[in-house]
Design a protein around this motif. Structure first.
Motif, PDB file in Angstrom:
ATOM      1  N   ASN A  86     -11.741  -8.049  -0.281  1.00  0.00           N
ATOM      2  CA  ASN A  86     -12.142  -7.100  -1.320  1.00  0.00           C
ATOM      3  C   ASN A  86     -12.645  -5.794  -0.702  1.00  0.00           C
TER       4      ASN A  86
ATOM      5  N   TYR B   9      -6.318  -8.154   4.268  1.00  0.00           N
ATOM      6  CA  TYR B   9      -7.737  -7.805   4.322  1.00  0.00           C
ATOM      7  C   TYR B   9      -8.191  -7.217   2.990  1.00  0.00           C
ATOM      8  N   ALA B  10      -7.385  -6.318   2.438  1.00  0.00           N
ATOM      9  CA  ALA B  10      -7.765  -5.655   1.186  1.00  0.00           C
ATOM     10  C   ALA B  10      -7.946  -6.658   0.061  1.00  0.00           C
ATOM     11  N   LYS B  11      -7.001  -7.585  -0.064  1.00  0.00           N
ATOM     12  CA  LYS B  11      -7.039  -8.540  -1.163  1.00  0.00           C
ATOM     13  C   LYS B  11      -8.093  -9.623  -0.940  1.00  0.00           C
TER      14      LYS B  11
ATOM     15  N   THR C 170     -11.119  -1.679   0.869  1.00  0.00           N
ATOM     16  CA  THR C 170     -10.024  -0.721   1.002  1.00  0.00           C
ATOM     17  C   THR C 170      -9.757  -0.543   2.490  1.00  0.00           C
TER      18      THR C 170
ATOM     19  N   GLY D 233       0.809  -1.213   0.000  1.00  0.00           N
ATOM     20  CA  GLY D 233       0.000   0.000   0.000  1.00  0.00           C
ATOM     21  C   GLY D 233       0.844   1.265   0.000  1.00  0.00           C
TER      22      GLY D 233
ATOM     23  N   ASP E  41      -2.946  -5.434   4.003  1.00  0.00           N
ATOM     24  CA  ASP E  41      -2.864  -5.919   2.620  1.00  0.00           C
ATOM     25  C   ASP E  41      -3.685  -7.192   2.438  1.00  0.00           C
TER      26      ASP E  41
ATOM     27  N   THR F 253      -4.486   0.659   1.609  1.00  0.00           N
ATOM     28  CA  THR F 253      -4.226  -0.406   0.646  1.00  0.00           C
ATOM     29  C   THR F 253      -5.563  -0.928   0.129  1.00  0.00           C
ATOM     30  N   GLY F 254      -5.595  -1.330  -1.126  1.00  0.00           N
ATOM     31  CA  GLY F 254      -6.832  -1.800  -1.744  1.00  0.00           C
ATOM     32  C   GLY F 254      -7.499  -0.700  -2.557  1.00  0.00           C
ATOM     33  N   ASP F 255      -8.465  -1.092  -3.408  1.00  0.00           N
ATOM     34  CA  ASP F 255      -9.080  -0.112  -4.302  1.00  0.00           C
ATOM     35  C   ASP F 255     -10.594  -0.273  -4.433  1.00  0.00           C
ATOM     36  N   ASN F 256     -11.220  -0.936  -3.458  1.00  0.00           N
ATOM     37  CA  ASN F 256     -12.678  -1.050  -3.505  1.00  0.00           C
ATOM     38  C   ASN F 256     -13.297   0.304  -3.179  1.00  0.00           C
TER      39      ASN F 256
END
Length: 237
Positions: free
Chosen positions: A64, A59-61, A66, A17, A57, A30-33
């Motif tokens: 799904n 959790y984000a992946k 952010t 991130g 990271d 981190t993440g893009d939801n």
């Protein structure tokens, strides 16, 4: 708070991130939801600890979402002298509930204004804030999770108003047998979904500061991560 709150192991891995700001606070994101977010409220090691960023990271992946997450130097984990000299009660004085909760509330409200669903998870010192964000009649978040919580009051447990998860080690001087008993008696009366996940043989700090080289601790911290991911997927999507 106990000495167990300032001990643990730093994990290997490279976070993916970036640093940003959330309200007036620096943060790791981190993440893009665009629809679902998770707020991590950290223990005394803060959001600069690699462990926290690596968990974010995951959790984000895997869920799904952010993820957004006085910073204490992570090297304290590996330096007995720094651990000895770190004054936990002074930290609590600088970061009391009355001082910190208004800015935590502001950060949660900012996330809620930008995402359809928001969860929060608190490790150790961060747990009380998560439960206050989850209070019935004034909840800002859609679901909550806490791991090896510190400084909880019975009123904060009794006032939870959203789905909540507790990640609880067997040995924890901060989440005492009395508080565990109160929690187990109280959760079924609140008319909310709950998950009380118990980790035999593990100790306070296991979910974010456990030793990855120890098979039992590694299994526990991975199970805690998987449990939180499942919880977020269940209530954010």
């Amino acid at each position: 708070m106990s000495n167990c709150c300032k001990e643990g192991f730093k994990w290997n891995g490279e976070p993916v991130g970036k640093e940003t700001t959330l309200g007036n606070n620096p943060a790791y994101v981190t993440g893009d939801n665009k629809d679902a977010a998770v707020l991590i409220i950290c223990d005394v090691f803060g959001w600069k600890l690699p462990n926290v960023r690596l968990i974010a990271d995951h959790y984000a992946k895997e869920a799904n979402v952010t993820v957004y997450g006085e910073v204490i130097e992570p090297a304290m984990m590996e330096d007995p002298e720094k651990r000895k000299n770190f004054d936990i009660m002074a930290f609590i004085g600088r970061n009391s509930k009355d001082k910190r909760f208004p800015e935590i509330t502001a950060n949660a409200k900012e996330l809620k204004s930008n995402y359809k669903k928001v969860a929060a998870i608190g490790f150790c010192y961060g747990a009380w804030a998560v439960l206050r964000l989850a209070a019935k009649d004034s909840a800002i978040i859609d679901c909550a999770a806490v791991a090896h919580p510190s400084l909880l009051e019975e009123s904060e447990i009794a006032n939870i108003g959203v789905p909540v998860q507790f990640l609880v080690p067997e040995t924890d001087p901060m989440f005492t047998p009395e508080l565990k008993e109160f929690t187990l008696k109280t959760l079924p009366t609140l008319n909310i979904p709950f998950n009380y996940d118990y980790y035999p043989g593990l100790v306070h700090g296991f979910a974010v500061r456990g030793d990855q080289k120890d098979p039992k601790q590694k299994e526990g911290l991975e199970r805690a991560k998987n449990s939180a991911v499942y919880w977020f997927k269940q209530y954010l999507h």
